[in-house]
Design a protein around this motif. Structure first.
Motif, mmCIF file in Angstrom:
data_model
loop_
_atom_site.group_PDB
_atom_site.id
_atom_site.type_symbol
_atom_site.label_atom_id
_atom_site.label_comp_id
_atom_site.label_asym_id
_atom_site.label_seq_id
_atom_site.Cartn_x
_atom_site.Cartn_y
_atom_site.Cartn_z
ATOM 1 N N ARG A 110 -29.096 57.286 3.857
ATOM 2 C CA ARG A 110 -27.908 58.061 3.476
ATOM 3 C C ARG A 110 -27.021 57.267 2.518
ATOM 4 N N MET A 111 -26.893 55.977 2.745
ATOM 5 C CA MET A 111 -26.058 55.162 1.871
ATOM 6 C C MET A 111 -26.693 55.028 0.493
ATOM 7 N N ARG A 195 -17.778 56.183 -8.057
ATOM 8 C CA ARG A 195 -17.999 55.424 -9.281
ATOM 9 C C ARG A 195 -16.664 55.180 -9.962
ATOM 10 N N GLN A 196 -16.443 53.937 -10.353
ATOM 11 C CA GLN A 196 -15.236 53.573 -11.101
ATOM 12 C C GLN A 196 -15.694 52.970 -12.417
ATOM 13 N N GLY A 197 -15.441 53.672 -13.501
ATOM 14 C CA GLY A 197 -16.023 53.271 -14.772
ATOM 15 C C GLY A 197 -17.526 53.488 -14.722
ATOM 16 N N ARG A 201 -19.085 51.905 -6.317
ATOM 17 C CA ARG A 201 -18.360 51.131 -5.306
ATOM 18 C C ARG A 201 -18.495 51.830 -3.954
ATOM 19 N N TRP A 202 -18.244 51.077 -2.893
ATOM 20 C CA TRP A 202 -18.275 51.661 -1.556
ATOM 21 C C TRP A 202 -17.405 50.831 -0.624
ATOM 22 N N ALA A 252 -5.410 53.422 -7.467
ATOM 23 C CA ALA A 252 -5.916 52.151 -7.980
ATOM 24 C C ALA A 252 -7.446 52.145 -8.045
ATOM 25 N N GLU A 253 -8.079 52.820 -7.101
ATOM 26 C CA GLU A 253 -9.548 52.837 -7.060
ATOM 27 C C GLU A 253 -10.160 53.956 -7.900
#
Length: 259
Positions: A110-111, A195-197, A201-202, A252-253
């Motif tokens: 799942r991850m 997704r950042q950029g 991330r997680w 911020a995230e």
């Protein structure tokens, strides 16, 4: 027989092991066997690419067995093999010990899938603090936040994140042995992936933040977020600061999008 019908019957012979009958003139037994093997091997390879950490956790032979068993029940139906494997975790949950030796491997799957989904999700303009700065009290009360398309919230039953991280960082092609990992303990919680950029991330969510993101996902306004926090904390005065703190972190995230 039309060309389209010929193609359909040949595809069924390769994909489903259907009887070719008089489809092919001459003896094409060996060639057909090669195509059947290549079809399955390519899809299992695509599955391993979509589930990198799961494949490392299981090892080549065990993952190949899992992939072929999954393919037998869930043949690829999407034009792109990028999406082959969307139901693998659900398949693993009922597959039995011979294919899934530990229940935590379902969470690993799942991850893996959540992070791939986050990476491939559409872009949307991020919400910034300046957009919120001009809101009056009534505007804040009715404010409805929206999550970025990449945001994934995944319920997990085990604390698999440390093992997932260690396996993701390990390179099988290196001379290093696989990392020694303790057995993941049962722990029901929610994983957040986004997704950042250009980077995925997680992080794991505490129950209060998970409940807040659930409320955001269904379109509840800021005032209702504060009410939910007040109910969970049993403290109305602490509710608004707690929601604002969460909002600042989400900004911020890059978890939120412009409305």
């Amino acid at each position: 027989m039309t060309t389209i019908e010929l193609q359909r019957r040949l595809a069924a012979a390769i994909r489903d092991d259907a009887d070719v009958g008089e489809l092919l003139a001459g003896d094409f037994t060996t060639g057909l066997a090669v195509y059947r093997h290549a079809y399955r091997a390519r899809l299992v390879a695509a599955l391993a690419d979509n589930y990198t950490v799961l494949a490392r956790a299981l090892g080549d032979a065990a993952f190949d067995a899992l992939g072929r068993a999954y393919l037998a029940t869930q043949p690829s139906r999407h034009p792109s093999i990028r999406w082959f494997g969307h139901a693998l975790a659900d398949f693993m949950a009922v597959a039995g010990d011979s294919l899934v030796p530990h229940a935590s491997l379902v969470d690993v799957a799942r991850m893996d899938w959540a992070l791939r989904g986050a990476f491939d999700a559409a872009d949307a303009p991020p919400l910034d603090a300046a957009t919120l700065a001009g809101l009056d009290p009534d505007g804040w009360a009715g404010l409805v936040l929206q999550l970025q398309p990449s945001v994934q919230r995944v319920p997990l039953a085990h604390a698999i994140e440390p093992a997932w991280r260690a396996l993701r960082e390990w390179e099988p092609e290196s001379a290093e042995d696989p990392p020694g990992l303790p057995e993941p303990l049962p722990h029901e919680h929610v994983l957040l992936a986004w997704r950042q950029g250009l980077e995925t991330r997680w992080r794991s969510l505490e129950p209060l933040e998970a409940a807040l993101l659930d409320a955001v996902a269904v379109g509840q306004p800021f005032a209702r977020l504060c009410e939910r926090v007040a109910e969970q904390l049993g403290d109305a005065e602490a509710a608004a600061p707690a929601v604002v703190a969460a909002l600042q972190r989400w900004l911020a995230e890059g978890l939120l999008r412009q409305p």
